[in-house]
Design a protein around this motif. Structure first.
Motif, short mmCIF file in Angstrom:
data_model
loop_
_atom_site.label_atom_id
_atom_site.label_comp_id
_atom_site.label_asym_id
_atom_site.label_seq_id
_atom_site.Cartn_x
_atom_site.Cartn_y
_atom_site.Cartn_z
N LYS A 66 0.80 -1.18 0.12
CA LYS A 66 0.09 0.25 0.08
C LYS A 66 0.72 1.50 -0.11
CE LYS A 66 -3.89 2.15 2.40
NZ LYS A 66 -4.83 2.12 3.69
N SER A 67 1.94 1.31 0.89
CA SER A 67 2.65 2.62 0.94
C SER A 67 3.48 2.75 -0.26
CB SER A 67 3.64 2.52 2.03
OG SER A 67 4.73 1.10 1.64
N ARG A 68 3.54 1.90 -1.15
CA ARG A 68 4.32 1.93 -2.67
C ARG A 68 3.47 2.19 -3.91
NH1 ARG A 68 8.12 -1.23 -4.33
NH2 ARG A 68 7.45 -3.28 -3.28
N THR A 69 1.99 1.86 -3.74
CA THR A 69 1.36 1.59 -4.82
C THR A 69 0.32 2.85 -5.12
OG1 THR A 69 1.38 -0.67 -4.22
CG2 THR A 69 -0.44 0.14 -5.72
N SER A 70 -0.12 3.00 -6.34
CA SER A 70 -1.09 3.98 -6.78
C SER A 70 -1.73 3.53 -7.87
CB SER A 70 -0.38 5.33 -6.90
OG SER A 70 -1.45 6.25 -7.25
N ILE A 71 -3.12 3.38 -8.18
CA ILE A 71 -3.90 3.06 -9.12
C ILE A 71 -4.68 4.20 -9.50
CG2 ILE A 71 -5.51 1.51 -10.21
CD1 ILE A 71 -4.52 -0.83 -8.31
N SER A 72 -4.60 4.68 -10.80
CA SER A 72 -5.30 5.77 -11.25
C SER A 72 -5.93 5.23 -12.64
CB SER A 72 -4.42 6.91 -11.47
OG SER A 72 -3.25 6.74 -12.52
N ARG A 73 -6.69 6.16 -13.04
CA ARG A 73 -7.48 5.82 -14.36
C ARG A 73 -7.66 7.09 -15.34
NH1 ARG A 73 -13.79 4.53 -12.55
NH2 ARG A 73 -14.46 6.71 -12.03
N ASP A 74 -7.84 6.85 -16.57
CA ASP A 74 -8.34 7.66 -17.56
C ASP A 74 -9.55 7.22 -18.32
OD1 ASP A 74 -8.51 9.38 -19.77
OD2 ASP A 74 -6.37 9.73 -20.08
N THR A 75 -10.73 7.72 -17.87
CA THR A 75 -11.96 6.97 -18.32
C THR A 75 -12.08 7.69 -19.89
OG1 THR A 75 -13.18 9.05 -17.57
CG2 THR A 75 -12.95 7.18 -16.19
N SER A 76 -11.50 8.80 -20.25
CA SER A 76 -11.63 8.87 -21.71
C SER A 76 -10.88 7.94 -22.68
CB SER A 76 -11.09 10.41 -21.87
OG SER A 76 -9.74 10.52 -21.79
N LYS A 77 -9.93 7.28 -22.09
CA LYS A 77 -9.29 6.23 -23.22
C LYS A 77 -9.30 4.82 -22.56
CE LYS A 77 -5.20 9.21 -23.68
NZ LYS A 77 -3.66 9.49 -23.57
N ASN A 78 -10.50 4.63 -21.58
CA ASN A 78 -10.87 3.47 -20.79
C ASN A 78 -9.51 2.46 -20.55
OD1 ASN A 78 -13.18 2.07 -20.25
ND2 ASN A 78 -12.88 0.62 -21.85
N GLN A 79 -8.54 3.34 -19.67
CA GLN A 79 -7.37 2.83 -19.14
C GLN A 79 -7.26 2.92 -17.76
OE1 GLN A 79 -4.53 5.12 -21.57
NE2 GLN A 79 -4.11 3.59 -23.12
N PHE A 80 -6.67 2.00 -16.96
CA PHE A 80 -6.26 2.32 -15.91
C PHE A 80 -4.72 1.91 -15.41
CE2 PHE A 80 -6.57 -2.29 -13.88
CZ PHE A 80 -7.06 -2.75 -14.91
N THR A 81 -4.09 2.65 -14.67
CA THR A 81 -2.51 2.75 -14.59
C THR A 81 -2.08 2.34 -13.26
OG1 THR A 81 -2.49 4.14 -16.27
CG2 THR A 81 -0.39 4.28 -14.95
N LEU A 82 -1.17 1.47 -13.11
CA LEU A 82 -0.47 1.03 -11.96
C LEU A 82 1.00 1.92 -11.81
CD1 LEU A 82 0.16 -0.78 -9.30
CD2 LEU A 82 1.28 -2.47 -11.05
N GLN A 83 1.10 2.28 -10.53
CA GLN A 83 2.37 2.98 -10.41
C GLN A 83 2.93 2.17 -8.98
OE1 GLN A 83 1.98 7.26 -10.49
NE2 GLN A 83 3.31 7.04 -12.36
N LEU A 84 4.14 1.87 -9.08
CA LEU A 84 4.70 1.06 -7.88
C LEU A 84 6.28 1.95 -7.65
CD1 LEU A 84 4.38 -1.03 -5.71
CD2 LEU A 84 5.76 -2.58 -7.42
N SER A 85 6.25 2.57 -6.45
CA SER A 85 7.52 3.38 -6.40
C SER A 85 8.48 2.38 -5.63
CB SER A 85 6.99 4.47 -5.72
OG SER A 85 6.52 3.97 -4.28
N SER A 86 9.88 2.92 -5.64
CA SER A 86 10.86 2.59 -5.00
C SER A 86 10.96 1.13 -5.33
CB SER A 86 10.78 2.77 -3.36
OG SER A 86 10.60 4.15 -3.17
N VAL A 87 11.13 0.51 -6.42
CA VAL A 87 11.02 -0.70 -6.53
C VAL A 87 12.66 -1.52 -6.27
CG1 VAL A 87 9.24 -0.65 -8.59
CG2 VAL A 87 11.76 -0.54 -9.19
N THR A 88 12.42 -2.75 -6.20
CA THR A 88 13.73 -3.60 -5.71
C THR A 88 13.70 -4.73 -6.75
OG1 THR A 88 12.89 -4.83 -3.96
CG2 THR A 88 13.63 -2.70 -3.42
N PRO A 89 14.78 -5.57 -6.65
CA PRO A 89 14.63 -6.65 -7.45
C PRO A 89 13.49 -7.68 -7.22
CG PRO A 89 16.91 -6.07 -7.06
CD PRO A 89 15.91 -5.18 -6.42
N GLU A 90 13.17 -7.53 -5.85
CA GLU A 90 12.09 -8.33 -5.41
C GLU A 90 10.61 -8.13 -6.12
OE1 GLU A 90 15.14 -9.07 -3.45
OE2 GLU A 90 14.35 -7.05 -3.33
#
Length: 121
Positions: A66-90
């Motif tokens: 939860k602390s690293r995740t954000s999900i957003s959307r663009d309804t005009s394009k019928n898309q949703f997006t994942l952002q995961l911050s501070s990634v590691t090899p895991e």
């Protein structure tokens, strides 16, 4: 027929932000009773739910991410997006977008084909 397609970079450097987009066709992401989800499967491990967004735009995230995740959307394009911050090899995994149907006995009824994301310098 609903179709989902993930897109985004296949290689991300450690500490950077992973960003993936899911483009949906054959159905609207604002239709009631559906939750648009991100799921990942690390190599040699089982699938892990990352989070989801409802038809109204509310979000729900896995407590462990939860602390690293954000999900957003663009309804005009019928898309949703994942952002995961501070990634590691895991965070290396195959990432899937999927539709969760509250009507279909609570099941994921449509999936994208998945996209490999590798976290490496």
């Amino acid at each position: 027929q609903v179709q989902l397609q993930e897109s985004g970079p296949g290689l991300v450097k450690p500490s950077q932000t992973l960003s993936l987009t899911c483009t949906v066709s054959g159905g609207s992401i604002t239709t009631n009773n559906y939750y648009w989800s991100w799921i990942r499967q690390p190599p040699g491990k089982g699938p892990e739910r990352i989070g989801s967004m409802s038809s109204s735009g509310s979000t729900s995230y896995s407590p462990s991410l939860k602390s690293r995740t954000s999900i957003s959307r663009d309804t005009s394009k019928n898309q949703f997006t994942l952002q995961l911050s501070s990634v590691t090899p895991e965070d290396t995994a195959v990432y899937y977008c999927a539709r969760f149907s509250a009507a279909a006995a609570g099941a994921y009824d449509y999936w994208g084909q998945g996209t490999q994301v590798t976290v490496s310098s």
